[in-house]
Design a protein around this motif. Structure first.
Motif, PDB file in Angstrom:
ATOM      1  N   ASP A 173      -0.376  -7.024  -7.484  1.00 36.79           N
ATOM      2  CA  ASP A 173      -0.923  -6.215  -8.579  1.00 36.79           C
ATOM      3  C   ASP A 173      -2.452  -6.216  -8.537  1.00 36.79           C
ATOM      4  OD1 ASP A 173       1.598  -5.564  -9.531  1.00 36.79           O
ATOM      5  OD2 ASP A 173       1.661  -7.268 -10.917  1.00 36.79           O
ATOM      6  N   PHE A 174      -3.033  -7.400  -8.354  1.00 34.08           N
ATOM      7  CA  PHE A 174      -4.493  -7.516  -8.281  1.00 34.08           C
ATOM      8  C   PHE A 174      -5.025  -6.783  -7.050  1.00 34.08           C
ATOM      9  CE2 PHE A 174      -8.321  -9.860  -6.845  1.00 34.08           C
ATOM     10  CZ  PHE A 174      -9.139  -9.561  -7.920  1.00 34.08           C
ATOM     11  N   PHE A 175      -4.302  -6.910  -5.945  1.00 38.35           N
ATOM     12  CA  PHE A 175      -4.685  -6.251  -4.693  1.00 38.35           C
ATOM     13  C   PHE A 175      -4.741  -4.732  -4.882  1.00 38.35           C
ATOM     14  CE2 PHE A 175      -3.143  -4.431  -0.569  1.00 38.35           C
ATOM     15  CZ  PHE A 175      -4.262  -4.725   0.201  1.00 38.35           C
ATOM     16  N   LEU A 176      -3.678  -4.157  -5.456  1.00 39.16           N
ATOM     17  CA  LEU A 176      -3.640  -2.698  -5.658  1.00 39.16           C
ATOM     18  C   LEU A 176      -4.683  -2.231  -6.664  1.00 39.16           C
ATOM     19  CD1 LEU A 176       0.158  -1.839  -5.542  1.00 39.16           C
ATOM     20  CD2 LEU A 176      -1.626  -1.246  -3.891  1.00 39.16           C
ATOM     21  N   LYS A 177      -4.898  -3.023  -7.701  1.00 39.62           N
ATOM     22  CA  LYS A 177      -5.933  -2.673  -8.687  1.00 39.62           C
ATOM     23  C   LYS A 177      -7.295  -2.619  -8.004  1.00 39.62           C
ATOM     24  CE  LYS A 177      -7.892  -4.431 -12.932  1.00 39.62           C
ATOM     25  NZ  LYS A 177      -8.123  -5.654 -13.651  1.00 39.62           N
ATOM     26  N   THR A 178      -7.568  -3.600  -7.146  1.00 41.20           N
ATOM     27  CA  THR A 178      -8.841  -3.641  -6.415  1.00 41.20           C
ATOM     28  C   THR A 178      -8.971  -2.446  -5.470  1.00 41.20           C
ATOM     29  OG1 THR A 178      -8.796  -6.057  -6.525  1.00 41.20           O
ATOM     30  CG2 THR A 178     -10.278  -5.084  -4.889  1.00 41.20           C
ATOM     31  N   ILE A 179      -7.895  -2.154  -4.747  1.00 40.21           N
ATOM     32  CA  ILE A 179      -7.893  -0.987  -3.818  1.00 40.21           C
ATOM     33  C   ILE A 179      -8.204   0.291  -4.579  1.00 40.21           C
ATOM     34  CG2 ILE A 179      -6.362   0.495  -2.446  1.00 40.21           C
ATOM     35  CD1 ILE A 179      -6.679  -1.819  -0.756  1.00 40.21           C
ATOM     36  N   LYS A 180      -7.520   0.500  -5.685  1.00 42.51           N
ATOM     37  CA  LYS A 180      -7.698   1.737  -6.461  1.00 42.51           C
ATOM     38  C   LYS A 180      -9.116   1.848  -7.006  1.00 42.51           C
ATOM     39  CE  LYS A 180      -2.834   2.238  -7.549  1.00 42.51           C
ATOM     40  NZ  LYS A 180      -1.760   2.031  -8.497  1.00 42.51           N
ATOM     41  N   ALA A 213     -18.734  -7.420   2.447  1.00 42.27           N
ATOM     42  CA  ALA A 213     -17.409  -7.117   1.890  1.00 42.27           C
ATOM     43  C   ALA A 213     -17.551  -6.664   0.435  1.00 42.27           C
ATOM     44  CB  ALA A 213     -16.500  -8.335   1.976  1.00 42.27           C
ATOM     45  N   ASP A 214     -16.696  -5.723   0.049  1.00 42.83           N
ATOM     46  CA  ASP A 214     -16.715  -5.228  -1.332  1.00 42.83           C
ATOM     47  C   ASP A 214     -15.809  -6.046  -2.238  1.00 42.83           C
ATOM     48  OD1 ASP A 214     -18.297  -2.501  -1.179  1.00 42.83           O
ATOM     49  OD2 ASP A 214     -17.101  -2.690   0.639  1.00 42.83           O
ATOM     50  N   ALA A 215     -14.861  -6.774  -1.630  1.00 40.93           N
ATOM     51  CA  ALA A 215     -13.959  -7.644  -2.387  1.00 40.93           C
ATOM     52  C   ALA A 215     -13.410  -8.701  -1.427  1.00 40.93           C
ATOM     53  CB  ALA A 215     -12.811  -6.848  -3.001  1.00 40.93           C
ATOM     54  N   TYR A 216     -12.990  -9.829  -1.989  1.00 40.97           N
ATOM     55  CA  TYR A 216     -12.437 -10.932  -1.196  1.00 40.97           C
ATOM     56  C   TYR A 216     -11.176 -11.392  -1.911  1.00 40.97           C
ATOM     57  CZ  TYR A 216     -12.636 -14.917   2.014  1.00 40.97           C
ATOM     58  OH  TYR A 216     -12.374 -15.829   3.014  1.00 40.97           O
ATOM     59  N   ILE A 217     -10.035 -11.210  -1.276  1.00 44.46           N
ATOM     60  CA  ILE A 217      -8.755 -11.541  -1.909  1.00 44.46           C
ATOM     61  C   ILE A 217      -8.043 -12.603  -1.076  1.00 44.46           C
ATOM     62  CG2 ILE A 217      -6.490 -10.639  -2.557  1.00 44.46           C
ATOM     63  CD1 ILE A 217      -7.842  -7.989  -3.191  1.00 44.46           C
ATOM     64  N   LEU A 259       0.824  -1.213   0.000  1.00 40.27           N
ATOM     65  CA  LEU A 259       0.000   0.000   0.000  1.00 40.27           C
ATOM     66  C   LEU A 259       0.860   1.266   0.000  1.00 40.27           C
ATOM     67  CD1 LEU A 259      -2.707  -1.162   2.552  1.00 40.27           C
ATOM     68  CD2 LEU A 259      -3.072  -0.727   0.120  1.00 40.27           C
ATOM     69  N   LYS A 260       1.909   1.270   0.819  1.00 49.57           N
ATOM     70  CA  LYS A 260       2.773   2.462   0.902  1.00 49.57           C
ATOM     71  C   LYS A 260       3.458   2.746  -0.427  1.00 49.57           C
ATOM     72  CE  LYS A 260       3.617   2.731   5.833  1.00 49.57           C
ATOM     73  NZ  LYS A 260       4.571   2.581   6.940  1.00 49.57           N
ATOM     74  N   LEU A 261       3.874   1.690  -1.126  1.00 54.39           N
ATOM     75  CA  LEU A 261       4.503   1.880  -2.437  1.00 54.39           C
ATOM     76  C   LEU A 261       3.533   2.519  -3.427  1.00 54.39           C
ATOM     77  CD1 LEU A 261       6.587  -1.402  -2.823  1.00 54.39           C
ATOM     78  CD2 LEU A 261       7.461   0.936  -2.593  1.00 54.39           C
ATOM     79  N   ALA A 262       2.244   2.299  -3.213  1.00 55.01           N
ATOM     80  CA  ALA A 262       1.221   2.888  -4.090  1.00 55.01           C
ATOM     81  C   ALA A 262       0.819   4.288  -3.612  1.00 55.01           C
ATOM     82  CB  ALA A 262       0.003   1.978  -4.129  1.00 55.01           C
ATOM     83  N   GLY A 263       1.472   4.767  -2.546  1.00 57.43           N
ATOM     84  CA  GLY A 263       1.191   6.116  -2.067  1.00 57.43           C
ATOM     85  C   GLY A 263       0.000   6.199  -1.126  1.00 57.43           C
ATOM     86  N   ILE A 264      -0.374   5.083  -0.545  1.00 59.25           N
ATOM     87  CA  ILE A 264      -1.520   5.050   0.366  1.00 59.25           C
ATOM     88  C   ILE A 264      -1.024   5.092   1.809  1.00 59.25           C
ATOM     89  CG2 ILE A 264      -3.475   3.635   1.147  1.00 59.25           C
ATOM     90  CD1 ILE A 264      -3.564   2.546  -1.793  1.00 59.25           C
ATOM     91  N   THR A 265      -1.621   5.945   2.607  1.00 60.54           N
ATOM     92  CA  THR A 265      -1.291   6.032   4.026  1.00 60.54           C
ATOM     93  C   THR A 265      -1.918   4.833   4.732  1.00 60.54           C
ATOM     94  OG1 THR A 265      -1.354   8.430   3.857  1.00 60.54           O
ATOM     95  CG2 THR A 265      -1.474   7.495   6.080  1.00 60.54           C
ATOM     96  N   VAL A 266      -1.155   4.204   5.632  1.00 63.27           N
ATOM     97  CA  VAL A 266      -1.630   2.988   6.286  1.00 63.27           C
ATOM     98  C   VAL A 266      -1.789   3.208   7.789  1.00 63.27           C
ATOM     99  CG1 VAL A 266      -1.102   0.556   6.772  1.00 63.27           C
ATOM    100  CG2 VAL A 266      -0.524   1.538   4.545  1.00 63.27           C
TER     101      VAL A 266
END
Length: 121
Positions: free
Chosen positions: A109-116, A98-102, A21-28
């Protein structure tokens, strides 16, 4: 990019998800139990919640159901990340709101795509 509340009791999994998440610029913001997550949600609300199922105390399914039942938190997207990966687990997670289940280990890559997608929804 936004803020994510990561609810995960496994230090290793928490580190992997946090770094991704941090690499994608998201505060955790981190919570290691459902109860701690609910306390943190009394303050600022995150843009997305990443929730493990197997947690000390209450399960991620219970926490998800509670978040989706409350007006203050029901619009926050919830992604369940779990080693519980059967079709029944996924079905049950979605039934709790839940909005997604991973499945873990996460495909980053799939995780970040889903987050975005969920943050910009």
């Amino acid at each position: 990019m936004g803020t994510a509340l990561v609810v995960e009791d496994s230090l290793t999994e928490r580190e992997i998800i946090t770094q991704c998440l941090k690499l994608a610029g998201i505060t955790v913001v981190i919570a290691s139990s459902g109860e701690e997550a609910l306390e943190k949600l009394l303050g600022d609300l995150p843009d997305v919640i990443v929730l493990d199922v197997v947690l000390p105390g209450r399960s991620g399914f219970e926490i998800c159901r509670e978040l989706k039942a409350e007006n203050r938190t029901n619009k926050i997207p919830v992604i369940i990340c779990s080693t519980k990966d059967t079709d029944m687990d996924k079905y049950w997670g979605m039934r709790q709101g839940a909005d997604a289940y991973i499945p873990k280990p996460i495909d980053q890559d799939f995780f970040l795509k889903t987050i975005k997608q969920l943050i910009h929804h």
